[in-house]
Design a protein around this motif. Structure first.
Motif, mmCIF file in Angstrom:
data_model
loop_
_atom_site.group_PDB
_atom_site.id
_atom_site.type_symbol
_atom_site.label_atom_id
_atom_site.label_comp_id
_atom_site.label_asym_id
_atom_site.label_seq_id
_atom_site.Cartn_x
_atom_site.Cartn_y
_atom_site.Cartn_z
ATOM 1 N N GLY A 62 24.674 5.563 61.283
ATOM 2 C CA GLY A 62 24.709 4.646 62.411
ATOM 3 C C GLY A 62 24.327 5.249 63.749
ATOM 4 O O GLY A 62 24.769 4.780 64.799
ATOM 5 N N ARG A 63 23.461 6.262 63.740
ATOM 6 C CA ARG A 63 23.043 6.954 64.959
ATOM 7 C C ARG A 63 21.541 7.215 64.884
ATOM 8 O O ARG A 63 20.911 6.955 63.856
ATOM 9 C CB ARG A 63 23.812 8.284 65.092
ATOM 10 C CG ARG A 63 25.310 8.106 65.215
ATOM 11 C CD ARG A 63 26.063 9.371 64.880
ATOM 12 N NE ARG A 63 25.831 10.438 65.842
ATOM 13 C CZ ARG A 63 26.315 11.677 65.704
ATOM 14 N NH1 ARG A 63 27.054 11.984 64.630
ATOM 15 N NH2 ARG A 63 26.086 12.594 66.621
ATOM 16 N N PRO A 64 20.942 7.750 65.943
ATOM 17 C CA PRO A 64 19.529 8.127 65.833
ATOM 18 C C PRO A 64 19.354 9.189 64.742
ATOM 19 O O PRO A 64 20.258 10.003 64.500
ATOM 20 C CB PRO A 64 19.210 8.707 67.218
ATOM 21 C CG PRO A 64 20.239 8.135 68.127
ATOM 22 C CD PRO A 64 21.477 7.993 67.293
ATOM 23 N N GLY A 95 17.684 5.793 56.332
ATOM 24 C CA GLY A 95 18.064 6.845 57.265
ATOM 25 C C GLY A 95 19.250 6.491 58.134
ATOM 26 O O GLY A 95 20.071 7.356 58.466
ATOM 27 N N ASN A 96 19.364 5.238 58.518
ATOM 28 C CA ASN A 96 20.499 4.813 59.341
ATOM 29 C C ASN A 96 21.813 4.913 58.566
ATOM 30 O O ASN A 96 22.884 5.015 59.157
ATOM 31 C CB ASN A 96 20.287 3.382 59.830
ATOM 32 C CG ASN A 96 21.317 2.943 60.844
ATOM 33 O OD1 ASN A 96 21.472 3.550 61.895
ATOM 34 N ND2 ASN A 96 22.053 1.876 60.528
ATOM 35 N N ARG A 97 21.723 4.909 57.246
ATOM 36 C CA ARG A 97 22.916 5.063 56.401
ATOM 37 C C ARG A 97 23.188 6.529 56.084
ATOM 38 O O ARG A 97 24.325 7.005 56.176
ATOM 39 C CB ARG A 97 22.737 4.270 55.093
ATOM 40 C CG ARG A 97 23.838 4.491 54.069
ATOM 41 C CD ARG A 97 23.685 3.552 52.884
ATOM 42 N NE ARG A 97 22.432 3.740 52.180
ATOM 43 C CZ ARG A 97 22.243 4.614 51.176
ATOM 44 N NH1 ARG A 97 23.259 5.385 50.767
ATOM 45 N NH2 ARG A 97 21.077 4.710 50.569
ATOM 46 N N THR A 98 22.146 7.266 55.723
ATOM 47 C CA THR A 98 22.329 8.629 55.226
ATOM 48 C C THR A 98 22.226 9.705 56.300
ATOM 49 O O THR A 98 22.681 10.828 56.094
ATOM 50 C CB THR A 98 21.274 8.937 54.146
ATOM 51 O OG1 THR A 98 19.960 8.885 54.740
ATOM 52 C CG2 THR A 98 21.351 7.936 53.001
ATOM 53 N N GLY A 99 21.587 9.381 57.431
ATOM 54 C CA GLY A 99 21.412 10.370 58.482
ATOM 55 C C GLY A 99 20.217 11.276 58.296
ATOM 56 O O GLY A 99 20.037 12.222 59.075
ATOM 57 N N ARG A 100 19.390 10.999 57.302
ATOM 58 C CA ARG A 100 18.175 11.798 57.099
ATOM 59 C C ARG A 100 16.990 10.860 56.917
ATOM 60 O O ARG A 100 17.071 9.868 56.191
ATOM 61 C CB ARG A 100 18.308 12.729 55.893
ATOM 62 C CG ARG A 100 17.198 13.778 55.827
ATOM 63 C CD ARG A 100 17.507 14.843 54.792
ATOM 64 N NE ARG A 100 17.386 14.343 53.437
ATOM 65 C CZ ARG A 100 17.834 15.003 52.361
ATOM 66 N NH1 ARG A 100 18.463 16.163 52.502
ATOM 67 N NH2 ARG A 100 17.675 14.490 51.159
ATOM 68 N N VAL A 154 24.713 -2.698 61.906
ATOM 69 C CA VAL A 154 24.349 -2.464 60.502
ATOM 70 C C VAL A 154 25.341 -1.503 59.857
ATOM 71 O O VAL A 154 25.763 -1.692 58.706
ATOM 72 C CB VAL A 154 22.912 -1.909 60.411
ATOM 73 C CG1 VAL A 154 22.619 -1.411 58.997
ATOM 74 C CG2 VAL A 154 21.902 -2.980 60.800
ATOM 75 N N ALA A 155 25.724 -0.469 60.597
ATOM 76 C CA ALA A 155 26.651 0.525 60.058
ATOM 77 C C ALA A 155 28.050 -0.054 59.828
ATOM 78 O O ALA A 155 28.777 0.403 58.938
ATOM 79 C CB ALA A 155 26.734 1.723 61.004
ATOM 80 N N ALA A 156 28.407 -1.053 60.610
ATOM 81 C CA ALA A 156 29.727 -1.671 60.462
ATOM 82 C C ALA A 156 29.741 -2.716 59.353
ATOM 83 O O ALA A 156 30.677 -2.777 58.545
ATOM 84 C CB ALA A 156 30.154 -2.299 61.787
ATOM 85 N N VAL A 157 28.693 -3.554 59.290
ATOM 86 C CA VAL A 157 28.635 -4.629 58.304
ATOM 87 C C VAL A 157 28.280 -4.096 56.921
ATOM 88 O O VAL A 157 28.890 -4.467 55.921
ATOM 89 C CB VAL A 157 27.626 -5.708 58.755
ATOM 90 C CG1 VAL A 157 27.484 -6.780 57.683
ATOM 91 C CG2 VAL A 157 28.079 -6.332 60.071
ATOM 92 N N ARG A 158 27.256 -3.242 56.859
ATOM 93 C CA ARG A 158 26.810 -2.564 55.635
ATOM 94 C C ARG A 158 26.224 -3.540 54.611
ATOM 95 O O ARG A 158 26.563 -4.724 54.577
ATOM 96 C CB ARG A 158 27.943 -1.759 54.987
ATOM 97 C CG ARG A 158 28.616 -0.799 55.944
ATOM 98 C CD ARG A 158 29.760 -0.060 55.298
ATOM 99 N NE ARG A 158 30.502 0.692 56.301
ATOM 100 C CZ ARG A 158 31.579 1.412 56.049
ATOM 101 N NH1 ARG A 158 32.070 1.479 54.824
ATOM 102 N NH2 ARG A 158 32.185 2.059 57.028
ATOM 103 N N ARG A 159 25.357 -3.016 53.806
ATOM 104 C CA ARG A 159 24.829 -3.776 52.667
ATOM 105 C C ARG A 159 25.852 -3.715 51.541
ATOM 106 O O ARG A 159 26.542 -2.701 51.364
ATOM 107 C CB ARG A 159 23.483 -3.176 52.239
ATOM 108 C CG ARG A 159 22.846 -3.842 51.042
ATOM 109 C CD ARG A 159 21.441 -3.321 50.814
ATOM 110 N NE ARG A 159 20.492 -3.864 51.789
ATOM 111 C CZ ARG A 159 19.230 -3.466 51.889
ATOM 112 N NH1 ARG A 159 18.772 -2.500 51.091
ATOM 113 N NH2 ARG A 159 18.426 -4.013 52.782
ATOM 114 N N ALA A 160 25.918 -4.777 50.755
ATOM 115 C CA ALA A 160 26.942 -4.867 49.713
ATOM 116 C C ALA A 160 26.904 -3.667 48.763
ATOM 117 O O ALA A 160 27.953 -3.153 48.360
ATOM 118 C CB ALA A 160 26.766 -6.158 48.932
#
Length: 247
Positions: free
Chosen positions: A58-60, A83-88, A43-49
């Motif tokens: 891209g981490r816990p 959260g997987n995008r922002t880290g929070r 998900v972190a590599a492909v990303r939403r448009a």
């Protein structure tokens, strides 16, 4: 210290976390669930448009909030593009928009929005974390993934135990995830049969453990259909504040 890569390594590392900062760092470096690791990184590599120009976390996702929290919010897992995008946790998605607006109305957050990890948001008397710390495919962790991640949850609750008085479980998954915490952290035998989850459900641990409140999850499926309204959220957090003796 090497990153945990198995359930046994998580079970060994989590209890050694000296404080919340140490725990958060250890959680962020966990690689114990291969399916979740593959998903969160893909998900972190492909990303939403809409976010293609942003670098995903891209981490816990560790917990967030006050170290002396009297109220805890327990969720299911981070969102793939939140959260997987922002880290929070609950940050950068529609669920977070609803949740933090409610916390702001309740006087538990200094602002009604949570869009990025550096947006200035602070929480008062409350900490937020999830039963599973990685974004799962289709928002559905497996029982094995839940159990592998459980030691992180148990240690986080243990660290805030001196002040914790109320836990708000967002959804049936979080509600079910709380019962092992009773035995592992509080030495309290969970009730049998387990109380059924429902919005407004309440289980009292008496003086031995925090009160448990049930709340429908702040998912778009619930908020867009009116199953969960702002007024219903306000009632839950008013109740939580009352039980936790928060002004």
């Amino acid at each position: 210290m090497a990153e945990p890569r198995t359930a046994d390594e998580v079970a060994a590392r989590a209890p050694r976390a000296a404080d919340l900062a140490d725990l958060d760092a250890a959680i962020s470096d966990c690689f114990a669930c291969p399916r979740l690791v593959a998903w969160r990184e893909d998900v972190a590599a492909v990303r939403r448009a809409a976010f293609r120009d942003q670098e995903y976390w891209g981490r816990p996702v560790p917990g967030f909030g006050a170290a002396d929290a009297r109220i805890a919010i327990l969720g299911l897992a981070p969102a793939a593009h939140g959260g997987n995008r922002t880290g929070r946790i609950f940050t950068g998605d529609r669920s977070g928009d609803v949740l933090f607006a409610a916390l702001h109305r309740a006087g538990l957050a200094n602002q009604p929005t949570s869009v990025a990890a550096d947006d200035g948001l602070t929480l008062r008397d409350i900490r937020i974390f999830s039963a599973v710390r990685c974004a799962p495919p289709e928002n559905k962790p497996t029982p094995a993934e839940r159990d592998t991640c459980a030691p992180w949850l148990h240690r986080e609750v243990e660290l805030i135990r001196p002040t914790l008085r109320v836990v708000v479980a967002l959804g049936a998954f979080a509600w079910a995830a709380w019962w092992p915490v009773l035995s592992q952290v509080y030495g309290v035998r969970p009730p049998s049969p387990r109380p059924a989850f429902g919005h407004g459900a309440n289980w009292s641990g008496g003086t031995a453990a925090p009160e448990l409140l049930g709340c429908y999850h702040v998912s778009q499926q619930n908020t867009f259909t009116g199953r969960l309204t702002p007024a219903m959220l306000d009632e839950v957090f008013a109740r939580a504040k009352h039980l936790a003796a928060v002004d």
